[in-house]
Design a protein around this motif. Sequence first.
Motif, PDB file in Angstrom:
ATOM      1  N   VAL A 134       0.787  -1.054   0.095  1.00  0.00           N
ATOM      2  CA  VAL A 134       0.159  -0.137   0.021  1.00  0.00           C
ATOM      3  C   VAL A 134       0.959   1.343  -0.008  1.00  0.00           C
ATOM      4  O   VAL A 134       0.557   2.290  -0.751  1.00  0.00           O
ATOM      5  CB  VAL A 134      -0.716  -0.131   1.211  1.00  0.00           C
ATOM      6  CG1 VAL A 134      -1.485   1.332   1.447  1.00  0.00           C
ATOM      7  CG2 VAL A 134      -2.040  -1.055   1.310  1.00  0.00           C
ATOM      8  N   GLY A 139      -0.032   4.882  -1.498  1.00  0.00           N
ATOM      9  CA  GLY A 139      -1.265   4.942  -0.489  1.00  0.00           C
ATOM     10  C   GLY A 139      -0.609   5.501   0.667  1.00  0.00           C
ATOM     11  O   GLY A 139       0.357   5.845   1.119  1.00  0.00           O
ATOM     12  N   ASP A 143      -4.078   3.653   5.668  1.00  0.00           N
ATOM     13  CA  ASP A 143      -4.563   2.328   5.003  1.00  0.00           C
ATOM     14  C   ASP A 143      -3.568   1.057   5.167  1.00  0.00           C
ATOM     15  O   ASP A 143      -4.027  -0.027   4.684  1.00  0.00           O
ATOM     16  CB  ASP A 143      -4.632   2.324   3.538  1.00  0.00           C
ATOM     17  CG  ASP A 143      -6.031   3.454   3.170  1.00  0.00           C
ATOM     18  OD1 ASP A 143      -6.772   3.400   3.927  1.00  0.00           O
ATOM     19  OD2 ASP A 143      -5.770   4.261   2.224  1.00  0.00           O
ATOM     20  N   ALA A 147      -4.940  -2.971   4.994  1.00  0.00           N
ATOM     21  CA  ALA A 147      -4.375  -3.784   3.883  1.00  0.00           C
ATOM     22  C   ALA A 147      -3.728  -5.076   4.938  1.00  0.00           C
ATOM     23  O   ALA A 147      -3.696  -6.271   4.053  1.00  0.00           O
ATOM     24  CB  ALA A 147      -3.380  -3.091   2.941  1.00  0.00           C
ATOM     25  N   SER A 183     -11.740  -5.341   2.987  1.00  0.00           N
ATOM     26  CA  SER A 183     -11.342  -4.009   2.641  1.00  0.00           C
ATOM     27  C   SER A 183     -12.451  -3.271   2.532  1.00  0.00           C
ATOM     28  O   SER A 183     -12.542  -2.032   3.051  1.00  0.00           O
ATOM     29  CB  SER A 183     -10.834  -4.281   1.124  1.00  0.00           C
ATOM     30  OG  SER A 183      -9.498  -5.155   1.334  1.00  0.00           O
ATOM     31  N   LYS A 197      -6.383   1.093  -3.046  1.00  0.00           N
ATOM     32  CA  LYS A 197      -4.945   0.953  -2.676  1.00  0.00           C
ATOM     33  C   LYS A 197      -5.241  -0.273  -1.688  1.00  0.00           C
ATOM     34  O   LYS A 197      -4.118  -1.191  -1.532  1.00  0.00           O
ATOM     35  CB  LYS A 197      -4.580   2.380  -1.842  1.00  0.00           C
ATOM     36  CG  LYS A 197      -4.518   3.362  -2.901  1.00  0.00           C
ATOM     37  CD  LYS A 197      -3.259   3.135  -3.972  1.00  0.00           C
ATOM     38  CE  LYS A 197      -3.328   4.514  -4.816  1.00  0.00           C
ATOM     39  NZ  LYS A 197      -3.092   5.838  -4.070  1.00  0.00           N
ATOM     40  N   ILE A 198      -5.811  -0.373  -0.880  1.00  0.00           N
ATOM     41  CA  ILE A 198      -6.284  -1.374   0.079  1.00  0.00           C
ATOM     42  C   ILE A 198      -6.343  -2.778  -0.551  1.00  0.00           C
ATOM     43  O   ILE A 198      -5.419  -3.942  -0.309  1.00  0.00           O
ATOM     44  CB  ILE A 198      -7.662  -1.370   0.934  1.00  0.00           C
ATOM     45  CG1 ILE A 198      -7.248   0.013   1.934  1.00  0.00           C
ATOM     46  CG2 ILE A 198      -7.383  -2.384   2.084  1.00  0.00           C
ATOM     47  CD1 ILE A 198      -8.316   0.239   2.920  1.00  0.00           C
ATOM     48  N   GLY A 201      -3.019  -3.764  -2.614  1.00  0.00           N
ATOM     49  CA  GLY A 201      -1.941  -4.205  -1.511  1.00  0.00           C
ATOM     50  C   GLY A 201      -2.139  -5.589  -1.047  1.00  0.00           C
ATOM     51  O   GLY A 201      -1.351  -6.386  -0.915  1.00  0.00           O
TER      52      GLY A 201
END
Length: 252
Positions: A134, A139, A143, A147, A183, A197-198, A201
């Motif tokens: 992430v 990110g 987060d 993740a 997520s 992004k979560i 990743g």
Amino acid sequence: MKNREETYEIMDVCLLAGKIMLRSGAETYRVEDTMQRIASALGIEQSHSYVTPTAILFSAEDRKPETTRLARISERTTDLKKVVLVNDVSRRISNGIIDLDEARRQLREIETSQLMFSFWLQVLAAALASGCFVIMFQGGWYDFLPAFIAGGAGYYSVILFHRLIPVKFFAEFLGSVIIGVVSYLFIIFHLGVELDKIIIGAVMPLVPGLLLTNAVRDLMAGHLVSGISKGAEAFLTAFAIGSGIAVVLSFL
């Protein structure tokens, strides 16, 4: 010219080395080269090997009619430590340090040994890698924890489902579904900010990077059947991951 029984024993050692390497994630051309080097060092000057991701064919021309053996590969994983150990045994055979019986004994020890990290350590590593990906994908640190948890849960689910369902595609599909759900729950409860992004990743530990690398290396080495087969397997894995995430996002 060697007698048939001794030829069989040498071929068994070559096939054992090849099976360990192929099951552990070695490239096709490396498996073939190692088998032929072992055979040559042990006295079989003329040998041929044909390796695919699911089978090994090995033949020796020291006797007429030509002797051929087949080994079936049903399961494959990533354990590069075993690949290194088999290569080391091959080098010691070539240098005359160990004989046929000692080589067989060492290869059987490598085959039965459990060199992979423990289950929970693998899950922890996947979770930590997910959080770091992430940050790598620009990110925010807010987060990182979502993740971390989503990636760990997804990786845990893939291993668990693969034990219950032998088909790898369904295990990866269900694991990616869990990643998408976890997520999204973090976003709903305002514990995460960027859903994309979560998810990106968290799925990275499932991406078949080694498989893709081996596919390209086999293709470059001229092993077209193995390269295309591994490429197709990598494509199915990527498709399973993408499908699982798409199913979750379609219901948002």
